[in-house]
Design an enzyme around this catalytic site. Sequence first.
Site, PDB file in Angstrom:
ATOM      1  N   HIS A 106       0.590  -1.070   0.028  1.00 42.83           N
ATOM      2  CA  HIS A 106       0.003   0.127  -0.069  1.00 42.83           C
ATOM      3  C   HIS A 106       1.007   1.457   0.265  1.00 42.83           C
ATOM      4  CE1 HIS A 106      -3.628  -1.942   2.472  1.00 42.83           C
ATOM      5  NE2 HIS A 106      -2.490  -3.262   2.465  1.00 42.83           N
ATOM      6  N   TYR A 107       0.215   2.628  -0.019  1.00 40.22           N
ATOM      7  CA  TYR A 107       1.089   3.415   0.348  1.00 40.22           C
ATOM      8  C   TYR A 107       0.125   4.724   0.821  1.00 40.22           C
ATOM      9  CZ  TYR A 107      -1.153   6.463  -3.280  1.00 40.22           C
ATOM     10  OH  TYR A 107      -2.631   7.361  -4.407  1.00 40.22           O
ATOM     11  N   THR A 108       0.608   4.910   1.928  1.00 41.32           N
ATOM     12  CA  THR A 108      -0.193   5.545   2.784  1.00 41.32           C
ATOM     13  C   THR A 108      -1.231   6.954   2.548  1.00 41.32           C
ATOM     14  OG1 THR A 108       1.535   6.999   3.459  1.00 41.32           O
ATOM     15  CG2 THR A 108       1.762   5.017   4.932  1.00 41.32           C
ATOM     16  N   ASP A 135      -3.665   2.609  -4.798  1.00 46.53           N
ATOM     17  CA  ASP A 135      -2.584   2.472  -4.322  1.00 46.53           C
ATOM     18  C   ASP A 135      -1.931   0.613  -4.166  1.00 46.53           C
ATOM     19  OD1 ASP A 135      -4.555   1.342  -2.257  1.00 46.53           O
ATOM     20  OD2 ASP A 135      -2.713   1.227  -0.799  1.00 46.53           O
ATOM     21  N   HIS A 152      -2.472  -3.316  -3.307  1.00 52.76           N
ATOM     22  CA  HIS A 152      -3.922  -2.712  -2.211  1.00 52.76           C
ATOM     23  C   HIS A 152      -4.775  -3.340  -4.009  1.00 52.76           C
ATOM     24  CE1 HIS A 152      -6.903  -1.229   0.591  1.00 52.76           C
ATOM     25  NE2 HIS A 152      -7.146  -2.286  -0.330  1.00 52.76           N
ATOM     26  N   GLU A 161       2.206  -0.779   4.339  1.00 56.17           N
ATOM     27  CA  GLU A 161       2.252   0.726   4.211  1.00 56.17           C
ATOM     28  C   GLU A 161       3.785   1.146   3.972  1.00 56.17           C
ATOM     29  OE1 GLU A 161      -0.277   2.728   3.274  1.00 56.17           O
ATOM     30  OE2 GLU A 161      -2.201   1.134   4.085  1.00 56.17           O
TER      31      GLU A 161
END
Length: 236
Positions: A23-25, A145, A135, A88
């Site tokens: 994921h990215y935040t 993401d 994700h 993340e």
Amino acid sequence: MKHKPSPNFDDRKQGNIKYLIMHYTGMASGKEAIDRLCDPDASVSAHYVVEENGDIYSLVDENNRAWHAGVSKWEDDQDINDLSIGIEIVNSGHPYPGYESVYRPFPDTQMDALIDLSSEIINRHHIKPCYILGHSDIAWRRKIDPGELFDWALLAKHKLGLWPTTINMDQNIEIDEFRFRQQLEKFGYDIGDSGEDLTNLISAFQRHFRQENIDGVIDKETLLILDALVNMKINL
Ligand SMILES: [Zn+2]
């Protein structure tokens, strides 16, 4: 490794860990993201957060079920949280209405730290390359993401994920949407009902495997890449 325990987890029901999900935040800073992932009212978490400077935070023990995937599906698996480790990766992410952001590349120091962490995880749990996903792969109706700037090719060089290497663009191939859907499903994507618009799914596929053009249109290159990946998965 720094520890920042999050209260947002529960027990794994099935016990086995099959997936590693990236994921990215999507928030202004890593600190802001970690605060949210540790906020009981937010009810979200991940096992790890990787900062842009390479610092790694452990939030949830790998034996527990973190809450990062939400409504998601891959192959016949519907509770990806139960079957996965979630990471993340700190990045401000794409803008959306009400959130201004410039989506930017993931720095080398961050990628190096992520690769080391991920290699340990897949060795510990015997996670196959075909189950290292974004994700957006498992929740393409809602999520984009970690996005098209995430260097999946670099990860694949470290045996972290599949990457199509030999695509022969000279071959003649018919763009057959029905067969394309079948191949997406064979690879693991949730293709939904036959009438569903798959533009966002095709974009999700492209964000991961054909990053220079993510227009959501089935073209020859997209189809050839998908065919190559399906063959790679079958032969794993
Ligand atoms: Zn996510």
